[in-house]
Design a protein around this motif. Structure first.
Motif, PDB file in Angstrom:
ATOM      1  N   GLU A  63       0.837  -1.202   0.000  1.00 34.05           N
ATOM      2  CA  GLU A  63       0.000   0.000   0.000  1.00 34.05           C
ATOM      3  C   GLU A  63       0.873   1.253   0.000  1.00 34.05           C
ATOM      4  N   PRO A  64       0.283   2.457  -0.162  1.00 34.49           N
ATOM      5  CA  PRO A  64       1.095   3.680  -0.297  1.00 34.49           C
ATOM      6  C   PRO A  64       2.152   3.832   0.783  1.00 34.49           C
ATOM      7  N   GLY A  65       3.384   4.021   0.338  1.00 31.11           N
ATOM      8  CA  GLY A  65       4.506   4.245   1.241  1.00 31.11           C
ATOM      9  C   GLY A  65       5.058   3.004   1.913  1.00 31.11           C
ATOM     10  N   ALA A  66       4.504   1.836   1.644  1.00 32.46           N
ATOM     11  CA  ALA A  66       4.965   0.604   2.280  1.00 32.46           C
ATOM     12  C   ALA A  66       6.115  -0.003   1.489  1.00 32.46           C
ATOM     13  N   HIS A  67       6.921  -0.811   2.171  1.00 34.58           N
ATOM     14  CA  HIS A  67       8.076  -1.466   1.542  1.00 34.58           C
ATOM     15  C   HIS A  67       8.046  -2.941   1.933  1.00 34.58           C
ATOM     16  N   LEU A  68       7.956  -3.802   0.925  1.00 36.02           N
ATOM     17  CA  LEU A  68       7.724  -5.226   1.147  1.00 36.02           C
ATOM     18  C   LEU A  68       8.746  -6.057   0.389  1.00 36.02           C
ATOM     19  N   HIS A  69       9.269  -7.074   1.061  1.00 36.29           N
ATOM     20  CA  HIS A  69      10.238  -8.005   0.491  1.00 36.29           C
ATOM     21  C   HIS A  69       9.682  -9.411   0.672  1.00 36.29           C
ATOM     22  N   ILE A  70       9.586 -10.182  -0.420  1.00 37.04           N
ATOM     23  CA  ILE A  70       9.048 -11.542  -0.361  1.00 37.04           C
ATOM     24  C   ILE A  70      10.040 -12.496  -0.997  1.00 37.04           C
ATOM     25  N   THR A  71      10.309 -13.600  -0.315  1.00 32.82           N
ATOM     26  CA  THR A  71      11.144 -14.647  -0.858  1.00 32.82           C
ATOM     27  C   THR A  71      10.524 -15.998  -0.519  1.00 32.82           C
ATOM     28  N   THR A  72      11.163 -17.067  -0.967  1.00 36.43           N
ATOM     29  CA  THR A  72      10.711 -18.413  -0.634  1.00 36.43           C
ATOM     30  C   THR A  72      11.842 -19.143   0.078  1.00 36.43           C
ATOM     31  N   ALA A  73      11.482 -20.128   0.904  1.00 35.66           N
ATOM     32  CA  ALA A  73      12.480 -20.820   1.708  1.00 35.66           C
ATOM     33  C   ALA A  73      13.298 -21.802   0.892  1.00 35.66           C
ATOM     34  N   TRP A 103      10.321  -8.979  -5.144  1.00 32.88           N
ATOM     35  CA  TRP A 103       9.831 -10.346  -5.331  1.00 32.88           C
ATOM     36  C   TRP A 103      11.037 -11.181  -5.728  1.00 32.88           C
ATOM     37  N   LEU A 104      11.556 -11.989  -4.775  1.00 30.08           N
ATOM     38  CA  LEU A 104      12.831 -12.680  -4.969  1.00 30.08           C
ATOM     39  C   LEU A 104      12.698 -14.147  -4.566  1.00 30.08           C
ATOM     40  N   PRO A 105      11.921 -14.928  -5.288  1.00 31.19           N
ATOM     41  CA  PRO A 105      11.763 -16.345  -4.939  1.00 31.19           C
ATOM     42  C   PRO A 105      13.001 -17.154  -5.308  1.00 31.19           C
ATOM     43  N   GLN A 106      13.124 -18.327  -4.685  1.00 31.02           N
ATOM     44  CA  GLN A 106      14.140 -19.289  -5.076  1.00 31.02           C
ATOM     45  C   GLN A 106      13.763 -19.886  -6.440  1.00 31.02           C
ATOM     46  N   PRO A 107      14.667 -20.604  -7.103  1.00 30.94           N
ATOM     47  CA  PRO A 107      14.395 -21.069  -8.475  1.00 30.94           C
ATOM     48  C   PRO A 107      13.180 -21.988  -8.577  1.00 30.94           C
ATOM     49  N   LEU A 108      12.599 -21.988  -9.765  1.00 29.38           N
ATOM     50  CA  LEU A 108      11.545 -22.927 -10.147  1.00 29.38           C
ATOM     51  C   LEU A 108      12.196 -24.040 -10.967  1.00 29.38           C
ATOM     52  N   ILE A 109      11.994 -25.287 -10.559  1.00 26.38           N
ATOM     53  CA  ILE A 109      12.562 -26.438 -11.255  1.00 26.38           C
ATOM     54  C   ILE A 109      11.447 -27.174 -11.985  1.00 26.38           C
ATOM     55  N   SER A 110      11.602 -27.321 -13.285  1.00 27.96           N
ATOM     56  CA  SER A 110      10.628 -28.039 -14.111  1.00 27.96           C
ATOM     57  C   SER A 110      11.076 -29.491 -14.238  1.00 27.96           C
ATOM     58  N   ALA A 111      10.481 -30.374 -13.415  1.00 27.61           N
ATOM     59  CA  ALA A 111      10.875 -31.785 -13.404  1.00 27.61           C
ATOM     60  C   ALA A 111      10.262 -32.523 -14.595  1.00 27.61           C
ATOM     61  N   ALA A 112      10.861 -33.628 -14.953  1.00 28.10           N
ATOM     62  CA  ALA A 112      10.389 -34.424 -16.094  1.00 28.10           C
ATOM     63  C   ALA A 112       8.921 -34.798 -15.922  1.00 28.10           C
ATOM     64  N   ARG A 129       8.229   1.351  -6.966  1.00 29.30           N
ATOM     65  CA  ARG A 129       9.491   0.719  -7.349  1.00 29.30           C
ATOM     66  C   ARG A 129       9.363  -0.796  -7.204  1.00 29.30           C
ATOM     67  N   LEU A 130      10.032  -1.503  -8.107  1.00 31.17           N
ATOM     68  CA  LEU A 130       9.959  -2.965  -8.131  1.00 31.17           C
ATOM     69  C   LEU A 130      11.336  -3.558  -8.384  1.00 31.17           C
ATOM     70  N   LEU A 131      11.643  -4.630  -7.646  1.00 29.47           N
ATOM     71  CA  LEU A 131      12.794  -5.477  -7.954  1.00 29.47           C
ATOM     72  C   LEU A 131      12.282  -6.908  -8.023  1.00 29.47           C
ATOM     73  N   LEU A 132      12.400  -7.523  -9.178  1.00 27.77           N
ATOM     74  CA  LEU A 132      11.913  -8.881  -9.393  1.00 27.77           C
ATOM     75  C   LEU A 132      13.057  -9.747  -9.904  1.00 27.77           C
ATOM     76  N   ARG A 133      13.200 -10.924  -9.317  1.00 28.17           N
ATOM     77  CA  ARG A 133      14.182 -11.896  -9.803  1.00 28.17           C
ATOM     78  C   ARG A 133      13.484 -13.238  -9.980  1.00 28.17           C
TER      79      ARG A 133
END
Length: 249
Positions: A63-73, A103-112, A129-133
């Motif tokens: 929301e306005p003025g907020a700063h949020l960082h999200i990752t995955t374990a 938005w900085l999640p750990q890798p997505l692995i596409s299994a067979a 502002r956005l930083l996405l990986r």
């Protein structure tokens, strides 16, 4: 399985709080230690997902003025599961005026034999502002990838800034050729959107002298944005390339 995780960050004085942090199914949301004005959330996988037929969704709002960082374990592994039907994994991010979201999640692995359709839709206010990986690994060790389609859609101030879609694996035309993966197994990108880039636009750059060990390209977009795209034979080389490109921007 159908599951949705919801995250909402709100500014409270000089800090950011999380009045909404709700997850079900495979999504266990954990508050992490704040960093300055930034609230941090880690998404912990409570069960194997996505499997064939799953419908998963994450919604996050700064929301306005907020700063949020999200990752995955840990890395997300797309698996076939009990059905051959495709799974979906949809991420929706909203960033309001003078807010920021990482938005900085750990890798997505596409299994067979997996079949996943992943999308990330982002709506930004003009001063947001956005930083996405994002990182993709095509197959686990000594196995081919499953079928994977990814789409990234970014709107800024109600106007399209970026819309890209790529398919990999069985049935996807040319996915392993020079126009897409070029024989590599690890693919990544970093997207940076910041109004300050209007005043200091970067120049396009190519990193990596040997295509066999991976290359990255830094590309300015039509807006205050940079897109870094990298290909490498493994995640170790990919991380080095992405980090080198990020420090140059």
């Amino acid at each position: 399985m159908r599951a949705t995780a919801r995250i909402r960050a709100t500014r409270a004085g000089d800090t950011t709080v999380l009045p909404l942090l709700a997850g079900d199914g495979p999504f266990d949301l954990r508050r992490a230690r704040p960093h300055g004005h930034q609230a941090r959330v880690c998404v912990v996988g409570a069960m194997s997902a996505p499997l064939g037929g799953d419908r998963l969704r994450i919604e996050a709002t700064a929301e306005p003025g907020a700063h949020l960082h999200i990752t995955t374990a840990a890395a997300t592994i797309a698996l076939r599961g009990p059905t051959t039907a495709h799974a979906t994994y949809d991420v929706h991010l909203n960033v309001a005026e003078h807010a920021s979201l990482h938005w900085l999640p750990q890798p997505l692995i596409s299994a067979a034999r997996s079949n996943l359709r992943q999308s990330c839709t982002i709506d930004l206010a003009p001063t947001a502002r956005l930083l996405l990986r994002e990182q993709i690994v095509l197959g686990r060790a000594d196995e081919p990838p499953g079928r994977l389609t990814t789409r990234l859609t970014v709107n800024r101030d109600g106007r399209p800034l970026l819309d890209q879609q790529t398919s990999y694996g069985p049935g996807a035309p040319g996915w392993d050729g020079p126009a897409i993966a070029a024989g590599h197994r690890a693919i990544g990108q970093i997207l940076i959107i910041d109004p300050v880039l209007d005043r200091h636009p970067p120049h396009a750059r190519l990193l990596g002298d040997d295509p066999a060990t991976g290359q990255a390209v830094l590309t300015p977009l039509a807006g205050p944005a940079i897109l870094i795209t990298a290909l490498a034979p493994d995640t170790l080389h990919l991380d080095h390339l992405m980090e080198a490109a990020y420090t140059l921007q």
